[in-house]
Scaffold this active site. Structure first.
Site, PDB file in Angstrom:
ATOM      1  N   CYS A 130       0.809  -1.227   0.000  1.00  0.00           N
ATOM      2  CA  CYS A 130       0.000   0.000   0.000  1.00  0.00           C
ATOM      3  C   CYS A 130       0.849   1.287   0.000  1.00  0.00           C
ATOM      4  O   CYS A 130       0.493   2.267  -0.657  1.00  0.00           O
ATOM      5  CB  CYS A 130      -0.971  -0.004   1.181  1.00  0.00           C
ATOM      6  SG  CYS A 130      -0.298  -0.692   2.689  1.00  0.00           S
ATOM      7  N   HIS A 243      -3.038   6.147   4.456  1.00  0.00           N
ATOM      8  CA  HIS A 243      -1.611   6.359   4.737  1.00  0.00           C
ATOM      9  C   HIS A 243      -1.185   7.731   4.188  1.00  0.00           C
ATOM     10  O   HIS A 243      -1.649   8.152   3.122  1.00  0.00           O
ATOM     11  CB  HIS A 243      -0.759   5.317   4.016  1.00  0.00           C
ATOM     12  CG  HIS A 243      -0.907   3.909   4.526  1.00  0.00           C
ATOM     13  ND1 HIS A 243      -1.580   3.570   5.670  1.00  0.00           N
ATOM     14  CD2 HIS A 243      -0.414   2.747   4.020  1.00  0.00           C
ATOM     15  CE1 HIS A 243      -1.512   2.261   5.845  1.00  0.00           C
ATOM     16  NE2 HIS A 243      -0.825   1.735   4.864  1.00  0.00           N
TER      17      HIS A 243
END
Ligand SMILES: NC(=O)c1ccc[n+]([C@@H]2O[C@H](COP(=O)([O-])OP(=O)(O)OC[C@H]3O[C@@H](n4cnc5c(N)ncnc54)[C@H](OP(=O)(O)O)[C@@H]3O)[C@@H](O)[C@H]2O)c1
Length: 342
Positions: A130, A243
Site C-alpha cells: 500500500c 496512509h
C-alpha cells in the site's frame, strides 16, 4: 461476457473492500464467491445490496472461476495461489508472497499496465504494498518528465494496513485510556498505538531497515525504474484508515513546483489539493473512502539540485489494495488478455 470471481479473505479489511468496489464499479461479474478460512464458514458479508455466505477456501472448486482476488496473507497465498492458478483461474494477490518473483508481474495500472501481459508464466499477478502504491502513482508522471534519481520518504501509516485485529487494538486501547481497569496491552504492535507513533512497520532486517521500508525500495524499482534509489522510514500512527507520506524527490532534470503541480493535475489517479492556506491540503480523514492518490504541499527542495518535496495521501484499503486489484482485473478484460472466461 461476464466473469466468475472469487474473493479470498472476504471477511478481512481488504476482502470486504474488494466486494464493495466490485459492486460499486459494476464489475462484469456473473457469480461472486466469498471465501475465507474454515472459521468463517457461513459468515455473511455484503456485496452491494446482496449478502454472500462465506465458504471455506480449502474445499472450494476454482475450476469454474476466472479471477481470484486474494487477500489472506502471504502464507495462505504461497500455499494456495499456485493450486488455484493451475485450475486456469488468474490470481491477483495482495500479499507480498509473489511481488519479487521474476515470473510474476507487479502491477499498478496507471504506472506499468503493459507489464500485465507477463502474467501467463504463473497465472499470478501481484498487487504492490500500500505504501509503494501511492508513491509510484505520484512519481510516475514526474519521472516521465524529469527522471527521478532518488527518493527519501517518511510514511505515516494507518492501523488498517495491519488488518482488522490491529484496528480493534487501536479502538480498545483508546477506550482503555478513559475507562479505568480497561487498559489494553500491545499485542499486534510492539508498543502501544493509541496516542502514539511507532517507527516500525513489519519486521527488522539485518541492515536495520524494516521489511516495509525494504518493500518500498524493491517495489518502486520493479514497477517504475530499477535505477531509482529509495530511502524509507515507515511509521505506524494512530489513524484508522489512509496512509500519508512526506516525500523528497531528487530529479536528473530541472522541474519547478508549479510544473509538478500542473503535471500531477493531469495525471491518472492523482488529485492535487494544494492551497497555501490553513487547511489547504489533504488529511487521511478526507482521503478515506476515496479512490484518488492526493498530493499536497508541493514545493521546491533547495537542499539538492532539482529537488521537490510533497505530501501524498491515499486510502490504503482502496487504492492501496482492493481498488488496484479490481483495476488489474478490469485491465485484463479491456485488453482481452484472459485465456478462459467461464
Ligand atoms: N490492509 C491493507 O492496507 C493492505 C494493503 C495491501 C496489502 N494487504 C495485504 O492483504 C492481505 C489481507 O490483509 P487484511 O488487512 O485484509 O487482513 P485481515 O483484515 O486480517 O483479514 C485476513 C483475511 O484472511 C483470511 N484468512 C486467514 N487465514 C486464512 C486461511 N487459512 N484460509 C483462508 N482465509 C484465511 C481471514 O479469514 P478469517 O476471518 O476466516 O480468519 C480474513 O478474511 C495481507 O496479505 C496484507 O498484507 C493489506
Amino acid at each position: 461476457m461476464d466473469y466468475n470471481v472469487a474473493v479470498v479473505g472476504a471477511t478481512g479489511n481488504v476482502g470486504r473492500e474488494i466486494l464493495s468496489i466490485l459492486s460499486e464499479r459494476l464489475f462484469p461479474a456473473k457469480d461472486v464467491y466469498a471465501l475465507a478460512s474454515r472459521r468463517s464458514n457461513g459468515v455473511e458479508v455484503s456485496f452491494g445490496d446482496a449478502t454472500l455466505k462465506c465458504k471455506d477456501l480449502a474445499t472450494f472448486d476454482f475450476s469454474k472461476v476466472d479471477f481470484c482476488l486474494m487477500s489472506a496473507g502471504g502464507a495462505v497465498s504461497k500455499e494456495w495461489s499456485p493450486k488455484i492458478a493451475a485450475k486456469g483461474c488468474v490470481v491477483i494477490d495482495n500479499s507480498s508472497a509473489w511481488r519479487y518473483d521474476q515470473d510474476v508481474p507487479l502491477i499498478v495500472p496507471e504506472v506499468n499496465a503493459d507489464a500485465v501481459a507477463g502474467y501467463t508464466k504463473k497465472n499470478i499477478i501481484a498487487n504492490p504494498n500500500c505504501s509503494t502504491m501511492q508513491l509510484v502513482v505520484a512519481l510516475k508522471p514526474l519521472h516521465d518528465r524529469a527522471t527521478v534519481k532518488r527518493v527519501v520518504v517518511a510514511t505515516y501509516q494507518s492501523v488498517s494496513g495491519a488488518g482488522k485485529d490491529a484496528m480493534d487494538e487501536l479502538w480498545s486501547q483508546t477506550k482503555g485510556k478513559y475507562v479505568p481497569g480497561q487498559e489494553v496491552a500491545p499485542k499486534k504492535f510492539a508498543k502501544e498505538i493509541a496516542f502514539n507513533c511507532i517507527p516500525q512497520v513489519d519486521v527488522f532486517m539485518e541492515d536495520g531497515y524494516t521489511r516495509e521500508e525494504w518493500k518500498m525500495m524493491a517495489e518502486t524499482k520493479k514497477i517504475l525504474d530499477p535505477k531509482i534509489k529509495v530511502a524509507a522510514t515507515c511509521v505506524r500512527v494512530p489513524v484508522f484508515v489512509s496512509h500519508c507520506e512526506s516525500v523528497n524527490i531528487e530529479f536528473e532534470k530541472p522541474i519547478t513546483a508549479d510544473e509538478a503541480r500542473e503535471i500531477l493535475r493531469e495525471s491518472p489517479g492523482c488529485l492535487v489539493i494544494d492551497k497555501h492556506e490553513p487547511g489547504g491540503y489533504i488529511t487521511p480523514m478526507e482521503a478515506t473512502g476515496e479512490d484518488a492518490t492526493y498530493i499536497s504541499r508541493i514545493r521546491e527542495d533547495a537542499t539538492v539540485e532539482n529537488g521537490l518535496a510533497m505530501w501524498i495521501v491515499s486510502d490504503n484499503l482502496r487504492k492501496g489494495a482492493a481498488l488496484n486489484a479490481v483495476q488489474i482485473a478490469e485491465l485484463m478484460i479491456n485488453r482481452k488478455l484472459l485465456r478462459k472466461a467461464s
